[in-house]
Design an enzyme around this catalytic site. Structure first.
Site, PDB file in Angstrom:
ATOM      1  N   ASP A   7       9.134   2.676   5.757  1.00  0.00           N
ATOM      2  CA  ASP A   7       9.101   2.843   4.294  1.00  0.00           C
ATOM      3  C   ASP A   7       9.862   1.721   3.596  1.00  0.00           C
ATOM      4  O   ASP A   7      10.990   1.384   3.975  1.00  0.00           O
ATOM      5  CB  ASP A   7       9.709   4.200   3.913  1.00  0.00           C
ATOM      6  CG  ASP A   7       9.525   4.518   2.449  1.00  0.00           C
ATOM      7  OD1 ASP A   7       8.457   4.182   1.887  1.00  0.00           O
ATOM      8  OD2 ASP A   7      10.444   5.108   1.860  1.00  0.00           O
ATOM      9  N   HIS A  23       0.851  -1.191   0.000  1.00  0.00           N
ATOM     10  CA  HIS A  23       0.000   0.000   0.000  1.00  0.00           C
ATOM     11  C   HIS A  23       0.886   1.239   0.000  1.00  0.00           C
ATOM     12  O   HIS A  23       2.002   1.221   0.529  1.00  0.00           O
ATOM     13  CB  HIS A  23      -0.872   0.069   1.254  1.00  0.00           C
ATOM     14  CG  HIS A  23      -1.926  -0.983   1.328  1.00  0.00           C
ATOM     15  ND1 HIS A  23      -3.087  -0.940   0.595  1.00  0.00           N
ATOM     16  CD2 HIS A  23      -1.993  -2.121   2.061  1.00  0.00           C
ATOM     17  CE1 HIS A  23      -3.826  -1.991   0.880  1.00  0.00           C
ATOM     18  NE2 HIS A  23      -3.183  -2.739   1.769  1.00  0.00           N
TER      19      HIS A  23
HETATM   20 NI    NI Z   1      -3.708  -4.467   2.681  1.00  0.00          NI
END
Ligand code: NI
Length: 138
Positions: free
Chosen positions: A83, A45
């Site tokens: 990250d 995501h």
């Molecule tokens: Ni997900």
């Protein structure tokens, strides 16, 4: 006159992979509960993070908080940590905690809260998709 507090919001983003998974259940049950987000080979995501700090304007600076120092704090404590990571495999925070957007949001709050002045209120908003985001405290 400082009659009201002011909210200052810093937006950042990070990319991360995860799998929603409860180890108490087998893969099929996990898939029934979490759907595609329980894909055993993970998925990613683009997380959009909003860090909202609420406090009185400092009359000397005109700031609630120095944006650069807040940005540096978020980079050091959150972005560098999450990250381009697999949240389940690469981070200690989610070794034993399901990395739902709700839990990630709360973890981010718990990391940042002790770093900020006690007089400053903190709220975290974390957007996982166009349709889903979490806020903490809710
Ligand atoms: Ni997900």
């Amino acid at each position: 006159m400082n009659t009201h507090k002011v909210a200052f919001i810093r937006c950042e983003h990070f990319n991360a992979a995860h799998r929603l998974y409860n180890p108490k259940w087998d893969d099929e049950t996990n898939y029934q509960i979490f759907g595609k987000c329980s894909n055993q080979n993970y998925h990613g995501h683009n997380y959009h993070l909003e860090v909202k700090v609420i406090g009185f304007i400092n009359p000397d600076t005109g700031y609630v908080i120095d944006a650069k120092s807040l940005s540096d704090l978020i980079t050091k404590k959150i972005i560098d940590r999450f990250d381009h990571k697999n949240l389940n495999l690469d981070t200690k925070e989610f070794k034993n905690l399901n990395p739902t957007v709700e839990n990630i949001c709360k973890v981010i709050f718990d990391i940042l809260r002790p770093e900020l002045d006690k007089d400053i209120e903190l709220k975290i908003k974390l957007r996982e998709t166009h349709k889903n985001y979490a806020e903490y405290p809710g």
